[in-house]
Design an enzyme around this catalytic site. Structure first.
Site, PDB file in Angstrom:
ATOM      1  N   HIS A  63       0.830  -1.216   0.000  1.00 47.21           N
ATOM      2  CA  HIS A  63       0.000   0.000   0.000  1.00 47.21           C
ATOM      3  C   HIS A  63       0.865   1.267   0.000  1.00 47.21           C
ATOM      4  O   HIS A  63       0.687   2.131  -0.876  1.00 47.21           O
ATOM      5  CB  HIS A  63      -0.968  -0.015   1.181  1.00 47.21           C
ATOM      6  CG  HIS A  63      -1.664   1.296   1.418  1.00 47.21           C
ATOM      7  ND1 HIS A  63      -2.526   1.859   0.504  1.00 47.21           N
ATOM      8  CD2 HIS A  63      -1.601   2.175   2.456  1.00 47.21           C
ATOM      9  CE1 HIS A  63      -2.974   3.020   0.966  1.00 47.21           C
ATOM     10  NE2 HIS A  63      -2.420   3.232   2.148  1.00 47.21           N
ATOM     11  N   HIS A  88       3.946   6.918   5.488  1.00 50.98           N
ATOM     12  CA  HIS A  88       2.761   7.619   5.994  1.00 50.98           C
ATOM     13  C   HIS A  88       1.942   6.842   7.022  1.00 50.98           C
ATOM     14  O   HIS A  88       1.201   7.438   7.801  1.00 50.98           O
ATOM     15  CB  HIS A  88       1.872   8.086   4.831  1.00 50.98           C
ATOM     16  CG  HIS A  88       1.004   7.028   4.235  1.00 50.98           C
ATOM     17  ND1 HIS A  88       1.429   6.212   3.214  1.00 50.98           N
ATOM     18  CD2 HIS A  88      -0.276   6.657   4.502  1.00 50.98           C
ATOM     19  CE1 HIS A  88       0.447   5.390   2.873  1.00 50.98           C
ATOM     20  NE2 HIS A  88      -0.585   5.630   3.643  1.00 50.98           N
ATOM     21  N   ASP A  89       2.061   5.508   7.068  1.00 51.36           N
ATOM     22  CA  ASP A  89       1.301   4.726   8.046  1.00 51.36           C
ATOM     23  C   ASP A  89       2.166   4.169   9.177  1.00 51.36           C
ATOM     24  O   ASP A  89       1.660   3.479  10.061  1.00 51.36           O
ATOM     25  CB  ASP A  89       0.587   3.559   7.348  1.00 51.36           C
ATOM     26  CG  ASP A  89      -0.716   3.993   6.705  1.00 51.36           C
ATOM     27  OD1 ASP A  89      -1.284   5.004   7.153  1.00 51.36           O
ATOM     28  OD2 ASP A  89      -1.171   3.327   5.749  1.00 51.36           O
ATOM     29  N   GLU A  92       1.245   5.572  12.809  1.00 54.70           N
ATOM     30  CA  GLU A  92      -0.085   5.155  13.263  1.00 54.70           C
ATOM     31  C   GLU A  92      -0.139   3.661  13.572  1.00 54.70           C
ATOM     32  O   GLU A  92      -0.761   3.244  14.553  1.00 54.70           O
ATOM     33  CB  GLU A  92      -1.137   5.485  12.190  1.00 54.70           C
ATOM     34  CG  GLU A  92      -2.540   5.132  12.641  1.00 54.70           C
ATOM     35  CD  GLU A  92      -3.531   5.139  11.488  1.00 54.70           C
ATOM     36  OE1 GLU A  92      -4.685   4.818  11.740  1.00 54.70           O
ATOM     37  OE2 GLU A  92      -3.121   5.440  10.359  1.00 54.70           O
ATOM     38  N   ASP A  93       0.494   2.842  12.745  1.00 58.21           N
ATOM     39  CA  ASP A  93       0.311   1.395  12.828  1.00 58.21           C
ATOM     40  C   ASP A  93       1.437   0.646  13.538  1.00 58.21           C
ATOM     41  O   ASP A  93       1.345  -0.563  13.728  1.00 58.21           O
ATOM     42  CB  ASP A  93       0.151   0.810  11.410  1.00 58.21           C
ATOM     43  CG  ASP A  93      -1.100   1.328  10.727  1.00 58.21           C
ATOM     44  OD1 ASP A  93      -2.005   1.791  11.443  1.00 58.21           O
ATOM     45  OD2 ASP A  93      -1.171   1.284   9.486  1.00 58.21           O
ATOM     46  N   ASP A 155      -3.200   8.547  -1.254  1.00 56.44           N
ATOM     47  CA  ASP A 155      -3.594   7.475  -0.323  1.00 56.44           C
ATOM     48  C   ASP A 155      -5.053   7.090  -0.550  1.00 56.44           C
ATOM     49  O   ASP A 155      -5.404   5.911  -0.636  1.00 56.44           O
ATOM     50  CB  ASP A 155      -3.365   7.971   1.105  1.00 56.44           C
ATOM     51  CG  ASP A 155      -3.798   6.959   2.157  1.00 56.44           C
ATOM     52  OD1 ASP A 155      -3.500   5.757   1.986  1.00 56.44           O
ATOM     53  OD2 ASP A 155      -4.440   7.358   3.145  1.00 56.44           O
TER      54      ASP A 155
END
Length: 752
Positions: A63, A88-89, A92-93, A155
């Site tokens: 992704h 970018h993730d 957060e993850d 995104d």
């Protein structure tokens, strides 16, 4: 065991291939080659997401790789954006923090990643949408770095391309947000190609049958369009070749979503849409030639070949749109008797139209402070965002609506008395223009002169109007002003002033109540004020003080006796309402809450609710859209945990999907044509004797339908008719419309 090893090997190969594809794309760009930092970001993200998979089953790192590829290939962004897209993730993850990102990759990349990191909770409260809060955070960060919103759009585009793996309720939520926020935002930033794809993907998941139907019709008419295109452009090619022009001619086909939108708004069928095909002429200016002059030379050449529509010339060459779009649009009559729009622009203008000038803003070729006019327009737009964020609405849906009102509107150009051009959103009024100049001028505006003629505050402006604002120090903001302003700035300033005025009135009302208690030798306690609220049927103390301050409630001896009497009597509605004659009692609905389906903690939102003859009474059908079997529908869990059924294209449902997506559930029909539902049909056309008889003959005699009501208005030999009928299914309405369309005199017909 062997299968697991083989699968891991396949995954690694797939990831490596995707990264090589990204690097190849980057190496072909005009950016300074910074392969090392991109490789470092990829390896970092790959390690951080190791072992995690998407719902589709592929490794999660695919992704971020896809988002980075879109940023590079489709937006033309550079290494900083590609790294931010890859990372970018991560925050957060995973367990990594923004500080970790900053220490490894620097502050610029960390700032963008921070802007892209989703958050929850916030100023809108527990029951409001996290999406609205995310959007606010996004806009705040975007004010500092436009790349945040560009990567966020990348995104969202990849999420939409892979939406098939999500359950239906998530599909509606994500598609609704996309259509409500991201597609208009992409359009406002000049990302036309991405905007079109986002709209089509949303349409595909929200209305799959209609999407497939339009795609099928586009495919079946392709050969006919190709023939028309070749015949129309052949003389143009010959003329441009003779002039020695360097050019390219493309066919532009209207997107399925745009076609569907036009069918709904114009009440026409697919066959009645004549602008599905447009022609795009892209020129490469000759040495020493100005690109705008070159475009106008092409316009002169094509106008000699075909007759131009006098009212359909759009000059965005000299006055580009606020999103940077530049082109000359002219509509010409083909030899086959069809109007065809021709879009004329240079190669540079075409790149801006497809990728958006925001993608080149301040970051292209290492430039830090370009003084191009388009950059000024983008900065103005970002300044508007900051103004909105300075006074955010307390409700999530109001906040998103405020953003949409101002940022996504079409533009008009108006002139000041000194001849300066001001860009305003379409539908704006004279009062909007006054607030655009200055808040003080708007607050004291009493009227305006438009083209030297006196007009009221509510007068809607047109492109080309010259506007002079008239003010008076005696003027004050009025509550009704909120009903005839369009821009977010004007609405926000009016609401802020009204809130300040209300605060003063509430203070006066509280003091009046305290004085009233004192006159009756009664101590003003919280319990007595609560009783007074019950007696006057208001919910909060502030509402009570406001009503008293506005003289809506009369504080007298009778009211005091009711309030302090030993025996609490039932509220005498008529007794107190005689003091407030303009308030009418609300009619209580006969629906019992306990008869409705109530969502409990163990309710599975991923599974659809089925509406059958036995269960349909357990759900609520709001008046906003009147869904009937055959409609694409969804469910919304309200504050009382009941499920309300909306059509997916209902304006209220669109707002709910974008603001309260976590409350959306999938809903499906399971009816068997045993129940009748109300439906409306609107018809318009040329009046003649016997027309109503022909209509009722088809409805009553031929189709055996139950007509509830008919309302017809005839004026100047034209008629408008509204028919209320009862049907089992949406398909019946389509059949009725098809039959009525054949009646002589009916020009437009649609379902209401």
């Amino acid at each position: 065991m062997a299968e697991d090893i083989l699968k891991r090997t396949d995954d690694e190969s797939m990831v490596d291939a995707a990264f090589r594809k990204l690097l190849d794309c980057y190496m072909q760009s005009s950016h300074r080659q910074k392969v090392d930092i991109i490789t470092q970001a990829f390896n970092f993200a790959r390690q951080a997401h190791r072992g995690v998979r998407r719902l589709s089953g592929e490794p999660y790192i695919m992704h971020p790789l896809a988002v980075a590829y879109i940023a590079c290939k489709e937006m033309g962004l550079g290494s900083t954006s590609i790294c931010a897209a890859l990372l970018h993730d991560v925050v957060e993850d995973t367990d990594y923090t923004i500080d970790d990102i900053e220490s490894i990759f620097g502050s610029k990349i960390a700032t963008i990643v921070n802007g892209l990191t989703k958050i929850s909770g916030g100023i809108f409260g527990d029951k409001a949408s996290a999406q609205a809060e995310n959007f606010k955070k996004l806009l705040l960060t975007m004010s500092d770095d436009i790349r945040v919103i560009l990567i966020k759009i990348c995104d969202r585009l990849h999420n939409m391309r892979t939406l098939a793996s999500q359950p239906a309720n998530k599909q509606y939520k994500i598609a609704g947000e996309t259509l409500y926020i991201y597609a208009p935002l992409a359009n406002r930033l000049g990302l036309n190609k991405i905007k079109t794809e986002l709209e089509d993907l949303s349409f595909r998941y929200e209305h799959p049958e209609e999407y497939e139907n339009i795609c099928r019709k586009l495919k079946s008419t392709q050969e006919q369009r190709d023939m028309l295109f070749d015949e129309f452009t052949s003389p143009i090619r010959a003329a441009l070749d003779k002039m020695g022009m360097q050019y390219e001619i493309k066919a532009r086909v209207k997107s399925p979503y745009s076609i569907w939108n036009k069918m709904r708004n114009k009440h026409v069928t697919f066959d009645e849409i004549y602008d599905i095909l447009a022609v795009r002429i892209i020129c490469s200016p000759r040495e020493g030639e100005d690109e705008i002059n070159e475009c106008f030379q092409i316009y002169v050449a094509v106008s000699k070949l075909y007759k131009a529509h006098p009212d359909r010339l759009r000059d965005w060459l000299n006055h580009p749109k606020a999103n940077g779009y530049q082109a000359l649009h002219v509509t010409l009559m083909s030899l086959l008797g069809r109007w065809i729009e021709v879009q004329i622009r240079s190669k540079h203008m075409d790149e801006i139209a497809e990728q958006g000038f925001a993608a080149h803003w301040k970051y292209k070729a290492g430039e830090n402070s370009p003084d191009d006019e388009r950059d000024k327009e983008l900065n103005d737009w970002l300044r508007t965002i900051k103004e909105i964020l300075d006074d955010p609405q307390p409700d999530a849906m109001d906040f998103l609506d405020t953003i949409k009102l101002n940022l996504f509107a079409s533009e008009i150009f108006v002139f000041t008395p000194k001849g300066e051009i001001v860009t305003m959103p379409a539908e704006c009024t004279a009062l909007d223009f006054a607030y655009n100049i200055h808040t003080f001028i708007g607050s004291h505006c009493i009227g305006a002169k438009v083209n030297h003629k006196l007009v009221p505050l509510s007068h809607k402006l047109q492109s080309g109007d010259q506007v002079e604002v008239l003010t008076s120090k005696a003027q004050h903001v009025q509550p009704e002003w909120i009903n005839f302003v369009f821009t977010a700035k004007a609405k926000g300033k009016i609401q802020a002033q009204l809130r300040r005025d209300e605060k003063v009135i509430r203070s006066e009302g509280e003091e009046m109540l305290r004085q009233w208690f004192k006159e009756h030798d009664t101590e003003m306690t919280v319990s007595l004020v609560d009783k007074l609220c019950d007696l006057l049927e208001v919910h909060k103390h502030d509402q009570l003080y406001l009503g008293i301050g506005r003289k809506s409630f009369v504080l007298d001896d009778v009211l005091h006796k009711k309030l302090t009497g030993k025996k609490r009597k039932a509220v005498d509605i008529a007794g107190w309402r005689k003091y407030v004659p303009f308030i009418k009692a609300e009619k209580k609905k006969a629906v019992k809450t306990e008869d409705k389906f109530i969502v409990t903690d163990d309710f599975d939102k991923k599974k659809p609710v089925y509406l059958t003859e036995e269960t349909i009474g357990k759900y609520i059908f709001p008046d906003c859209c009147h869904a009937i079997p055959g409609d694409d529908i969804l469910g919304y869990i309200d504050n009382k945990n009941r499920i309300k059924i909306h059509r997916r294209d209902c304006p209220v449902a669109i707002r709910l999907k974008s603001s309260y997506g976590n409350r959306i559930v999938d809903a499906k029909w399971g009816m068997h044509n045993q129940m009748l539902f109300d439906a409306g049909i609107f018809a318009k056309g040329i009046d003649r004797i016997g027309l109503l008889k022909d209509v009722t003959q088809i409805l009553s005699d031929e189709l055996q339908l139950n007509i509830k009501s008919v309302n017809i208005n005839c004026e100047n030999e034209l008629f408008e008719a509204h028919f209320a009928i009862r049907v089992h299914h949406r398909a019946e309405v389509q059949d009725i419309i098809k039959k009525l369309r054949g009646i002589q005199g009916i020009e437009e017909i649609s379902m209401e």
